[in-house]
Design a protein around this motif. Structure first.
Motif, PDB file in Angstrom:
ATOM      1  N   LEU A   1       0.643  -1.366  -0.289  1.00 31.25           N
ATOM      2  CA  LEU A   1       0.206   0.160  -0.168  1.00 31.25           C
ATOM      3  C   LEU A   1       0.490   1.658  -0.104  1.00 31.25           C
ATOM      4  N   GLU A   2       0.740   1.964  -0.745  1.00 32.14           N
ATOM      5  CA  GLU A   2       1.302   3.415  -0.426  1.00 32.14           C
ATOM      6  C   GLU A   2       0.554   4.711  -1.263  1.00 32.14           C
ATOM      7  N   ILE A   3       0.542   4.983  -0.239  1.00 27.12           N
ATOM      8  CA  ILE A   3      -0.679   6.875  -0.015  1.00 27.12           C
ATOM      9  C   ILE A   3      -0.220   8.127  -0.619  1.00 27.12           C
ATOM     10  N   TYR A   4      -0.783   8.773  -1.475  1.00 28.83           N
ATOM     11  CA  TYR A   4       0.246   9.902  -1.998  1.00 28.83           C
ATOM     12  C   TYR A   4      -1.031  11.168  -2.567  1.00 28.83           C
TER      13      TYR A   4
ATOM     14  N   TYR B   1      -3.084   3.773  -3.230  1.00 31.21           N
ATOM     15  CA  TYR B   1      -2.190   2.986  -4.023  1.00 31.21           C
ATOM     16  C   TYR B   1      -2.033   1.273  -3.556  1.00 31.21           C
ATOM     17  N   ALA B   2      -2.496   0.148  -4.117  1.00 32.96           N
ATOM     18  CA  ALA B   2      -2.897  -1.074  -3.704  1.00 32.96           C
ATOM     19  C   ALA B   2      -1.948  -2.142  -4.842  1.00 32.96           C
ATOM     20  N   TYR B   3      -0.909  -2.677  -4.245  1.00 31.91           N
ATOM     21  CA  TYR B   3      -0.019  -3.331  -5.520  1.00 31.91           C
ATOM     22  C   TYR B   3      -1.158  -4.717  -5.698  1.00 31.91           C
ATOM     23  N   ASP B   4      -1.392  -5.504  -6.533  1.00 32.26           N
ATOM     24  CA  ASP B   4      -1.746  -7.444  -6.846  1.00 32.26           C
ATOM     25  C   ASP B   4      -0.557  -7.504  -7.753  1.00 32.26           C
ATOM     26  N   ALA B   5      -0.138  -8.033  -7.039  1.00 32.25           N
ATOM     27  CA  ALA B   5       0.946  -9.244  -7.358  1.00 32.25           C
ATOM     28  C   ALA B   5       0.797 -10.087  -8.144  1.00 32.25           C
ATOM     29  N   GLN B   6      -0.098 -10.628  -8.349  1.00 35.59           N
ATOM     30  CA  GLN B   6      -0.167 -11.644  -8.833  1.00 35.59           C
ATOM     31  C   GLN B   6      -1.452 -10.859 -10.764  1.00 35.59           C
ATOM     32  N   LEU B   7      -1.818  -9.709 -10.845  1.00 37.15           N
ATOM     33  CA  LEU B   7      -2.697  -9.593 -11.895  1.00 37.15           C
ATOM     34  C   LEU B   7      -1.585  -8.364 -12.159  1.00 37.15           C
ATOM     35  N   HIS B   8      -0.324  -8.067 -11.720  1.00 35.13           N
ATOM     36  CA  HIS B   8       1.364  -7.321 -11.819  1.00 35.13           C
ATOM     37  C   HIS B   8       0.047  -6.016 -12.633  1.00 35.13           C
ATOM     38  N   ARG B   9      -1.022  -5.095 -10.972  1.00 34.74           N
ATOM     39  CA  ARG B   9      -1.979  -4.136 -11.310  1.00 34.74           C
ATOM     40  C   ARG B   9      -1.530  -3.650 -10.421  1.00 34.74           C
ATOM     41  N   MET B  10      -2.240  -2.582 -10.107  1.00 36.76           N
ATOM     42  CA  MET B  10      -2.421  -1.039  -8.966  1.00 36.76           C
ATOM     43  C   MET B  10      -3.168  -0.769  -8.814  1.00 36.76           C
TER      44      MET B  10
ATOM     45  N   PRO C   1       7.983  -5.634 -12.461  1.00 39.54           N
ATOM     46  CA  PRO C   1       7.961  -4.898 -11.667  1.00 39.54           C
ATOM     47  C   PRO C   1       7.491  -5.533 -10.434  1.00 39.54           C
ATOM     48  N   SER C   2       8.675  -4.691  -8.650  1.00 40.40           N
ATOM     49  CA  SER C   2       7.871  -5.765  -7.932  1.00 40.40           C
ATOM     50  C   SER C   2       7.642  -4.665  -6.386  1.00 40.40           C
ATOM     51  N   ILE C   3       7.345  -5.250  -5.161  1.00 39.77           N
ATOM     52  CA  ILE C   3       7.203  -3.842  -4.248  1.00 39.77           C
ATOM     53  C   ILE C   3       8.664  -4.039  -3.563  1.00 39.77           C
ATOM     54  N   PRO C   4       9.214  -2.846  -2.249  1.00 38.39           N
ATOM     55  CA  PRO C   4       8.296  -1.706  -2.851  1.00 38.39           C
ATOM     56  C   PRO C   4       8.277  -1.111  -3.941  1.00 38.39           C
ATOM     57  N   PHE C   5       7.340   0.068  -4.184  1.00 40.32           N
ATOM     58  CA  PHE C   5       7.239   1.088  -5.834  1.00 40.32           C
ATOM     59  C   PHE C   5       7.019   2.152  -4.264  1.00 40.32           C
ATOM     60  N   TYR C   6       7.927   3.628  -5.149  1.00 39.95           N
ATOM     61  CA  TYR C   6       7.095   4.854  -4.139  1.00 39.95           C
ATOM     62  C   TYR C   6       6.398   5.781  -5.186  1.00 39.95           C
ATOM     63  N   VAL C   7       5.535   6.195  -4.636  1.00 36.69           N
ATOM     64  CA  VAL C   7       4.794   7.206  -5.640  1.00 36.69           C
ATOM     65  C   VAL C   7       5.591   8.819  -5.001  1.00 36.69           C
ATOM     66  N   ARG C   8       5.486   9.349  -6.619  1.00 36.91           N
ATOM     67  CA  ARG C   8       6.732  11.106  -6.134  1.00 36.91           C
ATOM     68  C   ARG C   8       5.884  12.076  -6.223  1.00 36.91           C
ATOM     69  N   SER C   9       6.735  13.179  -5.491  1.00 38.10           N
ATOM     70  CA  SER C   9       6.163  14.776  -4.954  1.00 38.10           C
ATOM     71  C   SER C   9       5.835  14.390  -6.573  1.00 38.10           C
ATOM     72  N   ASP C  10       6.886  14.521  -7.559  1.00 40.04           N
ATOM     73  CA  ASP C  10       6.697  14.614  -9.527  1.00 40.04           C
ATOM     74  C   ASP C  10       5.850  13.561  -9.973  1.00 40.04           C
ATOM     75  N   ARG C  11       4.792  13.148  -9.273  1.00 40.54           N
ATOM     76  CA  ARG C  11       3.672  12.235  -9.851  1.00 40.54           C
ATOM     77  C   ARG C  11       4.145  11.032 -10.477  1.00 40.54           C
ATOM     78  N   PHE C  12       5.432  10.838 -10.651  1.00 37.54           N
ATOM     79  CA  PHE C  12       5.689   9.791 -11.102  1.00 37.54           C
ATOM     80  C   PHE C  12       5.949   8.186  -9.802  1.00 37.54           C
ATOM     81  N   ILE C  13       6.012   7.533 -10.619  1.00 38.06           N
ATOM     82  CA  ILE C  13       6.134   6.299  -9.874  1.00 38.06           C
ATOM     83  C   ILE C  13       7.669   5.698  -9.682  1.00 38.06           C
TER      84      ILE C  13
END
Length: 417
Positions: free
Chosen positions: A124-127, A132-141, A173-185
């Motif tokens: 889980l990641e909040i911006y 943003y919640a990650y589903d590793a099986q379906l490879h999607r957020m 892709p793998s975890i963790p990921f980070y949502v940045r202030s420039d709106r990129f992940i």
């Protein structure tokens, strides 16, 4: 109900925890001072620029206390928004709690539809006002609005979004990921194990990704680290059917990302932390000398693998493995909302980690002990999940019922006179 923390660390009924403290010593910048001879540093550190070395016996200026306040049911994946609401996961669902512990909503659920998860929620990641919640099986957020607590979109992570980058071909892709202030992940990509020499470490690479799941053509690699995993120790590849999880004594790549996109990285062999800017450029580093704890291979095997259900072939490979002589220096690392770094070090204590709280320069604020078994590092995650808004959030299991929960502790720091 008494928490596992109070059971482990204090003998009274109070859940307040008073921990290690004393007076502070300043670090020594080895690029400017001869009081810390370069020859006494590990060889791998001697060429580092802007390296600050702190004394091994440095003492912190603050004592730190943790006062238990509220518990939230759920697993070890959590997020906390700016209002103090706590989001925890269990299976394929996300539970939303008010700061007082009241459950107000459940998001997600098992399935492949919008906002659903096949096997579970792995990160889980909040911006801003989005989750943003990650589903590793379906490879999607799956993305949810924190204002309406409803599903608002999905980011599909398809290889077509990054295969045009040569260094990412074949990576996933793998975890963790980070949502940045420039709106990129800031997305973490992992090299598949089957593509790696069994005697080598596999790479993890960080790139900017758009909210559409695409790594831009002009993107440069932000950072590259490595992951260690087990091999047979015999000099040849180990058959995959009897592959093992990493040994608890193996070294690992640690990373913590601040809200502005700058980040801290470390290879857990030593208490050496490098600081990079948001583009990945090296800025400076700091180092705490540590006498690493001696490793007993029989303890590792007995506590980790030598039990019913482990195949004889796996045990044979494990007993032939090349073990390190010591434990790594570091176990875990995270950053709080004030850009302070919380670093768990491995000591002779088998049941606790000694944590350091330091600022962006590496200057020590406080130290404390927290429960954690080094012999289970390969199958457990960091027990301290987050530090935010003056609170520490820890994943604990209630001993009598086996109930998993997130426990919130209020942090109190006091200067030492």
């Amino acid at each position: 109900m008494k928490s596992p923390l109070s059971i482990c660390l204090i003998c009274s009924l109070s859940v307040s925890l008073v921990l290690f403290s004393a007076a502070c010593n300043r670090g020594t910048d080895v690029t400017q001072s001869a009081s810390e001879p370069e020859g006494e540093l590990p060889e791998s550190l001697q060429s580092l620029e802007n390296l600050t070395v702190y004394p091994a016996d440095v003492e912190p200026p603050y004592s730190i206390r943790f006062q238990q306040e509220t518990t939230f049911e759920g697993g070890d994946v959590i997020a906390v928004d700016d209002s103090g609401r706590v989001l925890t996961t269990w299976g394929s669902s996300i539970y939303v709690y008010l700061p007082n512990g009241t459950h107000i909503e459940t998001l997600g659920g098992r399935g492949e539809g919008p906002g659903e998860f096949v096997m579970g929620v792995s990160h889980l990641e909040i911006y801003s006002d989005q989750l943003y919640a990650y589903d590793a099986q379906l490879h999607r957020m799956n993305i949810y609005s924190l204002e309406t607590l409803s599903h608002s979109g999905t980011i599909l992570l398809d290889p077509s979004g990054w295969n045009h980058i040569e260094e990412l071909q074949g990576f996933r892709p793998s975890i963790p990921f980070y949502v940045r202030s420039d709106r990129f992940i800031l997305m973490r990509f992992r090299q598949p194990m089957v593509a790696v020499d069994p005697l080598a470490n596999r790479s993890v690479r960080y790139y900017r990704m758009t909210i559409d799941g695409v790594v831009p053509e002009e993107s440069d690699k932000i950072y590259e680290g490595t992951e260690a995993f087990f091999h047979s120790g015999t000099g040849g590849p180990m058959p995959l059917p009897i592959a093992s999880p990493p040994l608890p004594s193996m070294r690992s790549h640690l990373m913590a990302v601040s809200e502005d996109g700058s980040f801290f990285s470390s290879w857990s062999e030593d208490f050496l932390v490098e600081i990079h800017d948001s583009d990945g450029a090296y800025v400076r580093s700091f180092y705490y000398p540590m006498e690493k704890s001696e490793l007993n291979r029989e303890d590792v095997l007995a506590h980790s693998y030598d039990r019913d259900g482990v195949s004889p072939a796996l045990l044979r490979n494990l007993r032939n493995a090349d073990f390190h002589e010591t434990w790594p220096a570091l176990a875990y690392m995270l950053i709080d909302d004030e850009n302070r770094l919380w670093v768990a070090t491995i000591t002779e204590d088998e049941d606790h980690y000694l944590w350091y709280v330091v600022d962006e320069q590496g200057t020590l604020f406080a130290q404390f002990l927290w429960p954690g078994k080094r012999l289970r590092r390969h199958i457990e995650t960091n027990p301290i999940k987050m530090v935010k808004n003056g609170y520490l959030y820890a994943h604990e299991t209630e001993e009598e019922t086996g109930l998993q929960q997130i426990v919130r502790y209020r942090i109190e720091m006091e200067g030492i006179e």
